[in-house]
Design a protein around this motif. Structure first.
Motif, PDB file in Angstrom:
ATOM      1  N   LEU B 153     -40.390  21.590   0.875  1.00 21.03           N
ATOM      2  CA  LEU B 153     -39.815  22.379   1.966  1.00 21.03           C
ATOM      3  C   LEU B 153     -40.912  22.810   2.946  1.00 21.03           C
ATOM      4  O   LEU B 153     -40.720  22.805   4.160  1.00 21.03           O
ATOM      5  N   GLU B 154     -42.055  23.144   2.391  1.00 21.28           N
ATOM      6  CA  GLU B 154     -43.198  23.625   3.178  1.00 21.28           C
ATOM      7  C   GLU B 154     -43.624  22.640   4.274  1.00 21.28           C
ATOM      8  O   GLU B 154     -44.130  23.034   5.317  1.00 21.28           O
ATOM      9  N   ASP B 155     -43.410  21.335   4.025  1.00 16.24           N
ATOM     10  CA  ASP B 155     -43.780  20.332   5.030  1.00 16.24           C
ATOM     11  C   ASP B 155     -42.946  20.449   6.303  1.00 16.24           C
ATOM     12  O   ASP B 155     -43.380  20.034   7.373  1.00 16.24           O
ATOM     13  N   PHE B 156     -41.732  20.980   6.144  1.00 16.18           N
ATOM     14  CA  PHE B 156     -40.820  21.020   7.290  1.00 16.18           C
ATOM     15  C   PHE B 156     -40.522  22.447   7.741  1.00 16.18           C
ATOM     16  O   PHE B 156     -40.294  22.693   8.917  1.00 16.18           O
ATOM     17  N   GLU B 157     -40.526  23.370   6.783  1.00 12.06           N
ATOM     18  CA  GLU B 157     -40.188  24.757   7.081  1.00 12.06           C
ATOM     19  C   GLU B 157     -41.265  25.653   6.456  1.00 12.06           C
ATOM     20  O   GLU B 157     -41.039  26.288   5.415  1.00 12.06           O
ATOM     21  N   PRO B 158     -42.443  25.671   7.077  1.00 11.65           N
ATOM     22  CA  PRO B 158     -43.574  26.367   6.466  1.00 11.65           C
ATOM     23  C   PRO B 158     -43.261  27.834   6.170  1.00 11.65           C
ATOM     24  O   PRO B 158     -42.536  28.471   6.932  1.00 11.65           O
ATOM     25  N   TYR B 159     -43.832  28.310   5.089  1.00 11.16           N
ATOM     26  CA  TYR B 159     -43.746  29.716   4.673  1.00 11.16           C
ATOM     27  C   TYR B 159     -42.349  30.131   4.214  1.00 11.16           C
ATOM     28  O   TYR B 159     -42.120  31.295   3.913  1.00 11.16           O
ATOM     29  N   THR B 160     -41.389  29.213   4.223  1.00 13.22           N
ATOM     30  CA  THR B 160     -40.055  29.553   3.746  1.00 13.22           C
ATOM     31  C   THR B 160     -39.902  29.029   2.325  1.00 13.22           C
ATOM     32  O   THR B 160     -40.259  27.886   2.037  1.00 13.22           O
ATOM     33  N   GLY B 284     -36.692  24.175  11.436  1.00 15.84           N
ATOM     34  CA  GLY B 284     -35.513  25.026  11.547  1.00 15.84           C
ATOM     35  C   GLY B 284     -35.435  25.673  12.923  1.00 15.84           C
ATOM     36  O   GLY B 284     -34.377  25.713  13.555  1.00 15.84           O
ATOM     37  N   ILE B 285     -36.569  26.170  13.390  1.00 11.59           N
ATOM     38  CA  ILE B 285     -36.595  26.786  14.722  1.00 11.59           C
ATOM     39  C   ILE B 285     -36.366  25.711  15.799  1.00 11.59           C
ATOM     40  O   ILE B 285     -35.659  25.927  16.781  1.00 11.59           O
ATOM     41  N   HIS B 286     -36.955  24.531  15.579  1.00 11.12           N
ATOM     42  CA  HIS B 286     -36.724  23.431  16.525  1.00 11.12           C
ATOM     43  C   HIS B 286     -35.229  23.146  16.621  1.00 11.12           C
ATOM     44  O   HIS B 286     -34.652  23.018  17.708  1.00 11.12           O
ATOM     45  N   GLU B 287     -34.607  23.061  15.465  1.00 13.31           N
ATOM     46  CA  GLU B 287     -33.181  22.748  15.413  1.00 13.31           C
ATOM     47  C   GLU B 287     -32.354  23.896  15.995  1.00 13.31           C
ATOM     48  O   GLU B 287     -31.272  23.665  16.533  1.00 13.31           O
ATOM     49  N   TYR B 407     -36.192  18.151   3.957  1.00 16.08           N
ATOM     50  CA  TYR B 407     -35.933  18.108   5.395  1.00 16.08           C
ATOM     51  C   TYR B 407     -34.536  18.646   5.720  1.00 16.08           C
ATOM     52  O   TYR B 407     -34.359  19.436   6.639  1.00 16.08           O
ATOM     53  N   PHE B 408     -33.545  18.195   4.919  1.00 22.71           N
ATOM     54  CA  PHE B 408     -32.146  18.518   5.219  1.00 22.71           C
ATOM     55  C   PHE B 408     -31.872  20.005   5.483  1.00 22.71           C
ATOM     56  O   PHE B 408     -31.187  20.337   6.446  1.00 22.71           O
ATOM     57  N   PRO B 409     -32.382  20.930   4.628  1.00 20.06           N
ATOM     58  CA  PRO B 409     -32.002  22.331   4.847  1.00 20.06           C
ATOM     59  C   PRO B 409     -32.348  22.844   6.248  1.00 20.06           C
ATOM     60  O   PRO B 409     -31.677  23.754   6.750  1.00 20.06           O
ATOM     61  N   THR B 410     -33.361  22.229   6.901  1.00 14.84           N
ATOM     62  CA  THR B 410     -33.762  22.748   8.219  1.00 14.84           C
ATOM     63  C   THR B 410     -32.634  22.610   9.247  1.00 14.84           C
ATOM     64  O   THR B 410     -32.585  23.364  10.202  1.00 14.84           O
ATOM     65  N   TYR B 411     -31.725  21.634   9.032  1.00 15.25           N
ATOM     66  CA  TYR B 411     -30.600  21.490   9.974  1.00 15.25           C
ATOM     67  C   TYR B 411     -29.711  22.729   9.953  1.00 15.25           C
ATOM     68  O   TYR B 411     -29.318  23.243  10.992  1.00 15.25           O
TER      69      TYR B 411
END
Lengths: 493, 493
Positions: B153-160, B284-287, B407-411
C-alpha cells in the motif's frame, strides 16, 4: 565477461542514451507542447552530461588500450577504432567548453532568426564571432592533422581531410559551372504547377512509394513538421515531411529523400545493435543514400514511367500534364539563391560557396564582417546571381548559429558518393528496368549488402573503394548530369 | 553548495529521469511504431537502473542523515522526509529482486491477456503465484509496521496503513450496499444513447470543457489511445481518451477525469519543480482530483444546465433528448461486472472486493486457486450478480499481472477524499452557482491553493485534516450519494 564484452556493455549504455535523445528530439519537433521547451532543455542537458561521463570514464580508456594490444578480427577492430575515436575526442574537450558552446546555442539561434528575418547580418555577427571563437578553441583541444577545419569536418565526416575535399570540390566546380551555364543559356521555359493537391492524397501516395522503396512502417512512421527530417535507428526510424497543397513536389521529394536516410537506419544488421557496426558510416554516406533515392532514382524517367499513372490518379490536378512535362518539371535547373530549394546540379555550388567561406574563416583569411561580401561575390561568380539581402544570402541556413561548421560539405560528398555507388549498382543489377517496373526492392537489397550492413566497418573513403573500386571522385556525378540534362535541355556539353 | 542544495541536485537528476521515462511511456502508448517495443524496453531498463543507482548512492544517505540532524523549516523537512522514504525503500530492495519482478512482468501480462480472453483463471494462476511470491519477498525486504500488505500500500498511498483503510472501507460497505439495493429496487428504466457522435465534434467540445476547467493546452495535449491516461507533470502534462462514435459518454467523462488528474500535475508551484513539493501527495489524492471533476462536478445538474446547450449544438443526435433525461442517462446506478464501466456508487464495491481479496492473499488466508470462488461469492454478496467466467470476473484488470498489489484501494480513497474536499469547498465558494454559469476557474483556484500547491508537503491523511478539519471518512461521500440519487431515483434512504 571478457574485455571486449565489457567495452560493449559500456557502449550499449551510450547507444541507448543516444536512442533516448532521438526520441526526445522527435517529440520536440512533432507533438511537444509549446511550454515544455524548458523542461526538454533540462532533459537534453542531463543526457549530454550522462553521455559525456560514460564515454570519458577512464575505465573506457583502459578497456580500449587493452583491446588495441590484442589480435582482433576485422569487425572488432573497427569497433575499437570507432570507440577510441569518440573517447579521444570527448576526453580532450573540457566539459566547460562543451557546456559553453551548448549554452550559447539557444541565444545564437534566436538572434540568427531575427537577423535572417531583417536580412541584416550585423545583428548576428557578434554571436557568430563568439561561436567561431569557441569552435576554434574546440578544434585546438581535439587537435587536427593539418588545419583547424580538419577537426570540425571530423565530427561529420570522420577520417576525411579538408585537403581531400578541397581537391575534389575544386574539380567539381570547374566542371559544374560551365554545365549550368550551358543549361541556363538553352532558354527552356519554366514549368509550374497549378491546381490543388490534397494533403491526405499526398500522404497516401507517398506512403505507397515509401513502402515500395522498402521503408518499414511497422518500425517507423511519417509525420508532418516544419522541416523534414529523419530520426532514430533500427526498428524505430521515423521520418517527417512538409506538405504544400498547391505543389506536390516538396513533400514528394522530401519523403523520398528522408526515406533514403531511413532505409539506411533501418538497414543495419540487428546483431550489430548498440555497436558502431550498427551505425551510419559518415554524414556524406548518409546523404548518398537520401540523394540516390531522391535524385538519381526518384527524379528519373523510368521511375516515373511506372509511378506517374498512380500520381495522376491520386491528383486530378495533374490530369492535363503528360509524363514528359512532369519529368521536366521535376528536373529544372536554374541558379537560385536558396540552397534548400536548389536543383541537383546547382545545389553543389551552394555547398562549395559555404565550404570555401568556412575554410577561409578558420584559416584566418576572412573576418566575420567580411562574410556577406564574400558570400555575395561568390554567388555572382559561380551562379550569376547576387542576393539582395543577407536573409536570402549568408543568413539563410541555421548551421552556423548552432556551431555546425564542417557540416555543409557532407551534402555534396553525398551527391558524389551516390553517383559512384549508383554507377557500380548498374553493373550488378538492371536498375533502369527495375525502376520502370516499380520493383525497388532489389535496389534496396544492393544498398543493404554493399552499404547498410557494413555500418562503420570502413571509413567513408575506404567504403567507396571497397564498393566501387575507386576513390571519391566527381566523374560519375558529372557524367550523370551531362547525360540526363543533355537530353532534357537538348544541349551538348 | 550547502547540504540541502547538494541533495536537491541529486533529486533533480532523479526527477529528470522520471520526466524522460514519462515521455517514453507517452510515446509508447500513442505513436511508437510496433516493432520499436524491444528497443523501448531496453531504454526503460536503462532508466530504471540509472534511477536505482542515483537514489541508492550512499552519498544520498549521508546527505539525508546530515539534514535530519539540522533544524529545517517545514518545506525542507517534508522534502527530506520524502527523499528518506524513497531512499530507505530503494536501498532495502536488492537490485536482483527488482530485476526479477520487472522481468516477470511482460510474460505475466501476456499470459493474463490470454487467460482473460479465454476466461480461464487456471492459465494465469502460475504466473500470479510467482508474482505474489516475489511481492511477498519485496514486502519483507522493505519492511512494514503491521502486516505485509502495508508495505505494498505504501508504494501508492504513502503513510496510510491497511488497518485505517479497512476500517473506513468496512463502514463504507455497510452503508453502500443498502443504498444500491434501494436504487436497484426502484425499478427505473435504463436510458440508452442512439445516433452518431462524430469524433471530431467530440474532440472539439471536450477540448472546450477542458479549457474551461483550466487545463493548459500550451503545456499539454489530448490524443486518442486504447485506454485513457494522464502522463507527465508541470508544463508537459498530457492526457488521452478513447472515442466511441455511438456514445459520447466514455470520451466525455474520461476527458474530464484525466483533465482532473492533469490539472493537479499542471498545478504544482514552478518554484517546486524537481522537488517532492512539486509532486502529487498520493494516488488517493490524485484520484480525488480526477473523481471530483468527473463525478461531483462533471455529472452534476448545475454543470449540465450550463453545458448541455453546447453539447446539443455539437451533436444533432441529442436534439430530442432533454436535459433531465441526459442528466439521468449519465447518472445511472446499476450493479455490473466490470469495474471500469461502473457508476460512481457501485464502483466502490468493485474496489472493496479487490481490497479484501488482496489482504486475504497477503495474510495467507486465501490461496491463489481460491481467488475465483472468493471473487464470485463477493460479487454475488455485495452486488447481487455473479460473473459467468473469470474473464469478466477476477481476470478483468491488468493490475495483478503487473504486480501492482495495493493499488486498487486508492481508487475508492479518491472517492472519499473528493467528497470531503468538495464539501469543504462549498463552504468557501458558491460552487453550484459557478458550475451553473460555466465559471470553473474559481473551483480550480480553490484546488490549487488547498491541494495542488502543497505537493507532498503533508501525507494524505494529514492533508485532508489540514484542508477539511476532519480525518478520512465516508460520511460526505455517502451524503453525496444519498442526496443526489434520492432525487434521481425518487427514493429515500
Amino acid at each position: 565477461m571478457d574485455t571486449y564484452e565489457e567495452l560493449m556493455e559500456v557502449y550499449k549504455d551510450i547507444s541507448i542514451i543516444g536512442e533516448i535523445g532521438s526520441q526526445l528530439s522527435w517529440d520536440q519537433n512533432t507533438y511537444m507542447p509549446k511550454k515544455a521547451a524548458a523542461m526538454r532543455g533540462g532533459q537534453g542537458a542531463f543526457l549530454s552530461k550522462l553521455f559525456h561521463r560514460k564515454i570519458t570514464d577512464p575505465k573506457v580508456g583502459k578497456l580500449i588500450s587493452t583491446l588495441e594490444g590484442e589480435n582482433l578480427d576485422q569487425n572488432k577492430n573497427a569497433v575499437v577504432r570507432e570507440i577510441r575515436r569518440i573517447y579521444d575526442r570527448k576526453t580532450s574537450i573540457p566539459e566547460e567548453l562543451e557546456a559553453e558552446i551548448a549554452s550559447l546555442e539557444p541565444l545564437s539561434m534566436q538572434t540568427w532568426v531575427e537577423a535572417k528575418k531583417k536580412g541584416d547580418f550585423k545583428i548576428f555577427a557578434p554571436h557568430l564571432e563568439k561561436m567561431l571563437e569557441l569552435k576554434k578553441e574546440y578544434a585546438d583541444k581535439v587537435g587536427y592533422p593539418n588545419i583547424p577545419y580538419d577537426a570540425l569536418l571530423e565530427d561529420f565526416e570522420p577520417y576525411t581531410r579538408t585537403s581531400q575535399v578541397t581537391e575534389v570540390f575544386e574539380r567539381l566546380r570547374k566542371k559544374l559551372v560551365p554545365i549550368i551555364e550551358t543549361i541556363v543559356s538553352s532558354g527552356k521555359e519554366i514549368i509550374s504547377f497549378s491546381g490543388n493537391y490534397p494533403i491526405a492524397s499526398q500522404e497516401e501516395y507517398y506512403k505507397k512509394i515509401l513502402t515500395d522503396m522498402g521503408y518499414d512502417f511497422e518500425g517507423g512512421r511519417l509525420d508532418p513538421t516544419e522541416h523534414p527530417f529523419t530520426i532514430g535507428s533500427g526498428d524505430d526510424t521515423r521520418i517527417t515531411t512538409h506538405y504544400y497543397e498547391n505543389d506536390p513536389r516538396p513533400a514528394l521529394f522530401s519523403c523520398i529523400h528522408e526515406g533514403g536516410h531511413a532505409l539506411y537506419e533501418q538497414g543495419f544488421l540487428r546483431e550489430h545493435m548498440h555497436s558502431p557496426l550498427g551505425e551510419f558510416c559518415s554524414l556524406g554516406i548518409h546523404e548518398s543514400q537520401s540523394r540516390m533515392w531522391e535524385n538519381i532514382i526518384g527524379r528519373s524517367l523510368p521511375f516515373w514511367k511506372h509511378y506517374y499513372p498512380g500520381m495522376k490518379n491520386a491528383f486530378p490536378s495533374l490530369s492535363s500534364m503528360d509524363l514528359d512535362t512532369f519529368y521536366r518539371a521535376i528536373n529544372q535547373v536554374r541558379p537560385s539563391l536558396i540552397r534548400v530549394e536548389a536543383d541537383e546540379a546547382t545545389y553543389n555550388l551552394h555547398i562549395l560557396i559555404r565550404f570555401e567561406i568556412e575554410i577561409d574563416i578558420f584559416n584566418g583569411k576572412l573576418d566575420v564582417n567580411e562574410i556577406p561580401q564574400a558570400w555575395n561575390d561568390k554567388y555572382e561568380q559561380y551562379l550569376g546571381i547576387r542576393p539582395e539581402n543577407d536573409g536570402v544570402g549568408c543568413l539563410q541556413d541555421v548551421h552556423w548559429s548552432m556551431g555546425a561548421f564542417g557540416y555543409f560539405p557532407t551534402y555534396s560528398l553525398g551527391n558524389l558518393y551516390s553517383s559512384q555507388f549508383f554507377d557500380r549498382m548498374t553493373k550488378d543489377i538492371d536498375v533502369k528496368d527495375l525502376m520502370g517496373r516499380g520493383e525497388l526492392r532489389p535496389i534496396l537489397s544492393w544498398l543493404r549488402t554493399n552499404i547498410h550492413h557494413r555500418g562503420k566497418l570502413y571509413p567513408a573513403s575506404e567504403l567507396v573503394k571497397v564498393v566501387t573500386g575507386r576513390s571519391l571522385n566527381e566523374d560519375h556525378f558529372i557524367e550523370h548530369l551531362k547525360s540526363k540534362y543533355g537530353k532534357i535541355y537538348d544541349v551538348s556539353f
